[in-house]
Design an enzyme around this catalytic site. Structure first.
Site, PDB file in Angstrom:
ATOM      1  N   TYR A 107       0.817  -1.215   0.000  1.00 16.52           N
ATOM      2  CA  TYR A 107       0.000   0.000   0.000  1.00 16.52           C
ATOM      3  C   TYR A 107       0.848   1.261   0.000  1.00 16.52           C
ATOM      4  O   TYR A 107       0.432   2.295  -0.522  1.00 16.52           O
ATOM      5  CB  TYR A 107      -1.000  -0.010   1.156  1.00 16.52           C
ATOM      6  CG  TYR A 107      -2.244  -0.746   0.750  1.00 16.52           C
ATOM      7  CD1 TYR A 107      -3.174  -0.143  -0.098  1.00 16.52           C
ATOM      8  CD2 TYR A 107      -2.466  -2.052   1.136  1.00 16.52           C
ATOM      9  CE1 TYR A 107      -4.298  -0.820  -0.527  1.00 16.52           C
ATOM     10  CE2 TYR A 107      -3.596  -2.738   0.708  1.00 16.52           C
ATOM     11  CZ  TYR A 107      -4.514  -2.113  -0.122  1.00 16.52           C
ATOM     12  OH  TYR A 107      -5.620  -2.775  -0.559  1.00 16.52           O
ATOM     13  N   HIS A 151      -6.229  -2.621   6.592  1.00 12.66           N
ATOM     14  CA  HIS A 151      -5.508  -3.649   5.853  1.00 12.66           C
ATOM     15  C   HIS A 151      -4.572  -4.478   6.737  1.00 12.66           C
ATOM     16  O   HIS A 151      -3.762  -5.247   6.238  1.00 12.66           O
ATOM     17  CB  HIS A 151      -4.718  -3.020   4.698  1.00 12.66           C
ATOM     18  CG  HIS A 151      -5.614  -2.463   3.637  1.00 12.66           C
ATOM     19  ND1 HIS A 151      -6.499  -3.247   2.940  1.00 12.66           N
ATOM     20  CD2 HIS A 151      -5.794  -1.204   3.165  1.00 12.66           C
ATOM     21  CE1 HIS A 151      -7.179  -2.503   2.090  1.00 12.66           C
ATOM     22  NE2 HIS A 151      -6.775  -1.254   2.201  1.00 12.66           N
TER      23      HIS A 151
END
Lengths: 751, 751
Positions: free
Chosen positions: A273, A430
């Site tokens: 990410y 996440h």
């Protein structure tokens, strides 16, 4: 813009011949009239840039040939309208660069015509019909993709801004860009005002179009966020992440810089990410450098943007693939377009690090702007130096006090061994519940894997390309990782809010000595009343064919528990030194919840020997794990794939050491890559483990001492201080009338 | 030897300066005094040869440094004594070449000293203590490895023969070589007198040492076999293969040439074993070419040796890996040492085919003899031309009338599609029960796999490196292959003797048109009262992104049966167009015998639609299979790995179409590779199948007609004549008042 204009005017006093081009306001984001001049003048001296230019021309010309398609939004990711709008923004951005660099008007015409179609469409759009996001978009199913669109398209718009008729500009500003910017900010505060990669895209999108339009209100909003967003602390996004970070009241791009990264550039969601998040950081950053030198964005917070690029590049295996920490699709690497931007911008605005050039050569791509041009010029001059990832411990959390990630990494003549030790904060929506887990790599790839995410990004057939249900029920769970699960429950009971509230504590980290690298961390909160303490030692010695990893996992508890330590070995099991019973005619799952329901229980065994050893084979290499066990330990082989109604999971093997009815305990294991075999030669080299035994000599709250021995009789002893990591502290211990004395938190001694 | 001596003497009349070296008798096998002279004279002009020489010197010098180890035989393959003796013969052979080419006596000394140790050891040896082979060896666990030893060591001996003292020669001949040659022949007729690759090694070993020792009796024995071997027709080897081939009474090397290959060079065991078998064929062949020009060995049987090398090289995927027909360890390729010999000898003694040089470049190795030298010289001259595998149908059986293998293969701009269609004879002890099976490859590797063998060659941890029990119980069974199994029973009831007695019948094969390649074959004996008829069509058309494979499997039976057609797709299942129920909490095997006991039944479904479609993903590619089914067909997903007590099997998926209670039936499927996706770009290209439907229009004993249609509406019709393959025959058919007229066994027409 005002600033760049001022600079232009100053320059024009001296170089009046350049007056015409310098009198422009645009482009002002990635390109400037000045940088375009430079690129044009030296184009022949940067072949990599020329290659990129030629390929971009080819790609964009095909699209221009095919015509303009601006369909009414309808589909999820993977579907036609989604993919078409996505293609549009990629092509528009490229066409903008081409117009500036080549001067060919057809690119400007193409951009103008498509933007006018978007300006027709946009006012007619309500929310996207899928309506399944916490922040549903208009052009796409989620605001995030709309923000992606605007980050790219603002660049295209920038490149033709001065070329357009003023009334066209006014029309586009009013009908398309300002409304879209408002939609992504004031109309979706839960999307715009977070400390989250989604909001970084939103901030950059709003800020970049604000710069193009010279709309100071938008730029301010982008930099500092919305003042009153009215978002509750309980609100979550689609991934279960909380919108608000406790205690953080700031928002906007500068707040993202303050809170998204740890002081050394680590990103709490992990490198997959970070890579994704970097692009808006870098592009808006670059735009601010051009337009708002007062902010000195690349020096902001001690140069956090450049530190983040460094940290990103270093969190890769030998192939440049990112370690799949938390939610991450495996295979993503430094070859991605976002890292092309990272490398080019870091090279240009950082210290012109020649190691970056070797990555640029592998990427074989550059940005079509002054940063990419500088990289291409330097590559042509032969300045590239091989990139080397280094062992390092990163701290997590904006304040650097929320755990971290330790990378132990040593190179050999023809390879390397690298352990990624995760003791970071939860990683928001996440995050995975895997405190103190690790994964292990050699120069070819995974030896002991992290599963990554259960997701096929953008592949429509698999849940529209989004996270699959098994991401929550398996991939995020503790047992899916190489760390201890207690009583078949995941860390923090699998609760994101609890996970976000706590973080492990780094105990010590030392990679100064390449031959003995060691990291140690503790966790006090994953389970109530249970302390977890793991120490990983990467050891390279002439006595071993290859480096080895020593894993010491110590657990303290006042209550009896069941402890499961899984090892997700990558490859085919060759042999064990213990007997096991295989489930021959019937398989059932290892458990019922917390990921256990997704693992078939394939075999169980035990041993009267004091060590359990398994050897596996993968990619032409052997690897053995030798672990000190008792005859009460269950030795279990499992494989992922149970309770998987749509075949979403990979069917990967793991070895689980299960210890029941103990309070305090310790798992000590040695992972030993050895030998090789290829099916062409058919000759196994060193197919057997060289570790004879691992033996715990002493273990209490203060000290742990263990020995390990090779089959040739060589023996090592290792001592760890469990509660005092001071490197100057002196330790004394007598065990069975043998005396141990050492300084610092550990010692390793060859007997 | 007499002949080579004669030739030497003739030469010496003309080139008297060379008299000294020409007066030698040895070396006489791979090298000759003459070829050594030539190599020495031009050494600088063949860098690839120089590289090989340098690497061999490095390798052998290390061994000489380490000393000589001739342990008392004890271990199985993978164990110390086995691997040591194996290493010895490899090094001895190399040392012999080095002595000849460099003239450095240390190599001769090393060989002599080691041979003298073997001469000490050998007379003390009884049978190898493992005693678990149908032909137990002395140095190794099986005679086969002893024969390997002698083939290599006879070359080393040859190279120092003239350098040794005559009494040393006498000693070695009498104590070591002649007894070993007798042991491998007269003392083990069941090993020596077969038509089998084991015997080829035996024949070559005895023949080559016979040539070195000028022992005419041994050479005769090698060429023509033992006269009376007294072997019963019922005797079998360890793999279950019969020692005697029915009707064949000849033995020895020439009989191997007569019976081992089909007239076009196909080898009934498949390319993995052809590769292994080729080395003794080539080396003894080359030795005979030097010593017995009267036999003209490379012209023997229309040049069968060179045809076999051609066939071997052509049975490879794009990476040069051999198709794993019958027992075969996957990954074995044309880079193996045996194929280095094949390429060099075929280049030198064949037509100097420049395509062979491109393989030599990939091998980056050459033989250290005149053939390798010629290859290295030609490579240096830039004569190499890219090697291209071609579509071809091979016949099987010494008479060419025992079935065959058809390779359909078409190249595209950046790839290829290749179907390997197996309708060959059983393949002796290494045969699999998979009549009319196929496997499918693209340029990256397997799309639909053949499992290969259940074996880890030479890896001690897996059954001593030998065939694993699951090779018989799974890998050889019908259901483990991509062909129809009837009533859950394997072809020929899994009985080798029945399998050996029958073979399928090629019906027609046509690869003249690159765009439509077609192969068709029938089997009448795999099941009593059941006729199997399969036709594969490889079709390349602009209407398809990539070539497709059309599979027509027709079955005739007078009784009702259950028909299972498995498709061992390689990769991860993405999607189906039908509903299925997955076994969530409990798995059980698909059946109880014939390989079914090794497959977990993961899901079953059915469809009211007339087509079942699955899409899978592997190595960045999508592939779909669309099959005409009825709503009564069971659509089953299985995975190998059940009843596998020691984790010997891979856990690979398959899709099984099950049809019950039918007599005559037909399966028609289209396999369609499409699109791509990589985790760096995360953008799927063409992830969906373009086939809308496949529909059977007509099917009886005479004709089969079917249509298939694309999602864009394009439609094709295909007609097959089932009982007349005459290419000039005219066919007429009226179905639903539509008229079909065509010539030859098939037509394909785009409507």
């Amino acid at each position: 813009m005002k600033n760049s204009l001022k600079i232009s005017l100053v320059f024009s006093l001296f170089f009046s011949t350049a007056l015409v081009s310098f009198s422009q306001d645009h482009p002002c984001l990635m390109l400037t009239p000045n940088s375009v001049e430079n690129i044009r003048a030296q184009l022949g001296q940067a072949p990599l840039f020329g290659l990129e230019l030629a390929e971009t021309i080819k790609e964009v010309d095909v699209e221009i040939e095919e015509g303009i398609f601006v369909p009414v939004p309808k589909d999820m990711a993977g579907g036609y309208t989604h993919e078409r709008h996505k293609k549009n923004f990629f092509i528009l951005q490229k066409a903008g660069n081409l117009f500036q660099i080549t001067g060919d008007e057809k690119y400007a015409v193409y951009i103008r015509d498509m933007l006018l179609e978007y300006a027709e469409l946009f006012p007619t759009l309500g929310l996207h019909p899928t309506n399944s996001s916490y922040a549903t978009g208009k052009i796409f199913w989620q605001c995030l993709n709309d923000a992606n669109w605007l980050v790219y398209v603002s660049q295209a718009y920038d490149c033709i801004y001065d070329w357009l008729e003023p009334e066209q500009v006014q029309h586009l500003d009013k009908t398309l860009f300002r409304p879209l910017a408002d939609f992504l900010s004031v109309e979706n505060p839960q999307f715009f005002n977070r400390i989250h990669n989604h909001s970084t895209w939103a901030n950059a999108a709003v800020g970049m179009i604000g710069l193009v339009m010279d709309d100071k209100e938008l730029v301010k909003r982008a930099l500092y966020g919305l003042e009153n967003d009215g978002i509750s602390e309980e609100e979550t996004d689609n991934d279960g992440g909380y919108i608000k970070v406790a205690g953080v009241r700031k928002a906007g791009f500068l707040a993202q810089l303050d809170y998204s990264f740890s002081p050394d550039g680590y990103f709490t969601e992990g490198p997959y990410y970070l890579r994704y998040a970097m692009l808006p950081f870098l592009w808006f950053g670059k735009s601010l450098a051009n337009n708002r030198p007062d902010i000195a964005i690349f020096n902001y917070r001690d140069g956090i943007l450049l530190k983040a690029v460094d940290a990103l590049l270093n969190q890769t295996d030998a192939q440049g693939q990112f370690f799949p920490i938390n939610d991450a699709q495996k295979g993503m690497s430094w070859l991605s377009r976002e890292v092309v931007a990272g490398v080019d911008i870091a090279y240009f605005h950082g210290g012109r690090d020649p190691m970056l050039l070797s990555i640029a050569k592998k990427q074989n791509r550059v940005l079509l702007d002054e940063t990419g041009f500088a990289v291409a010029r330097a590559v042509e001059k032969g300045l590239a130096v091989p990139y080397q990832q280094n062992p390092v411990s990163y701290v997590d959390g904006a304040d650097g006090r929320k755990g971290g990630v330790g990378i132990l990494r040593t190179r050999t003549e023809d390879g390397e061994l690298c352990a990624v030790f995760k003791y970071s904060a939860h990683g928001m929506g996440h995050g995975h519940f895997d405190k103190l887990s690790y994964s292990l790599y050699d120069e070819l790839g995974e030896i002991i894997q992290d599963y990554g995410a259960a997701r096929w990004v953008n592949i429509d057939q698999k849940g529209g390309g989004r996270y699959l249900p098994e991401n929550n029920t398996f991939a995020k769970q503790t047992i899916a990782h190489n760390t201890v699960a207690v009583n078949e429950i995941s860390h923090y009971d699998g609760d994101v809010k609890k996970g976000e509230a706590h973080y492990p504590v780094p105990y010590f980290f030392n990679a100064d000595n390449d031959g003995i690298q060691i990291g140690s961390a503790k966790d006090f909160d994953a389970y109530e009343g249970v302390e977890l303490h793991r120490t990983l030692i990467l050891m390279k010695a002439d006595d071993f064919q290859q480096p080895i990893l020593i894993d010491v996992f110590k657990i303290n508890s006042e209550k009896e528990n069941q402890y499961d330590l899984p090892i997700w070995f990558q490859g085919h099991l060759l042999q064990t030194n213990f007997k096991y019973n295989t489930a021959l005619n019937s398989l059932s799952p290892l458990g019922t919840a917390h990921g256990y329901q997704h693992m078939w229980k394939e075999a169980t065994g035990s041993t009267e020997d004091k060590n359990a050893k398994i050897t596996w084979f993968n990619r032409g290499r052997f690897c053995s794990l030798t672990s000190a066990v008792s005859n009460k330990d269950e030795l279990i082989f499992v494989r992922s794939g149970a309770n998987d109604p749509e075949f979403n999971l990979r069917h990967d093997p793991a070895f689980v050491i299960r210890r029941k009815g103990e309070k305090n305990t310790i798992f000590i294991s040695i992972v030993e890559p050895h030998g090789e075999y290829n099916p062409v030669e058919e000759i196994p080299h060193s197919p057997f483990s060289s570790i004879e035994s691992v033996e715990v000599i002493h273990d209490d709250s203060e000290y742990t001492v263990f020995h390990f021995e090779k089959t040739d009789g060589m023996k090592w002893e290792v001592a760890l201080s469990n509660i005092n990591a001071d490197k100057d502290a002196n330790h004394k211990l007598e065990i069975n009338s043998e005396k141990y004395e050492w300084q610092g938190p550990f010692y390793i001694f060859k007997k």
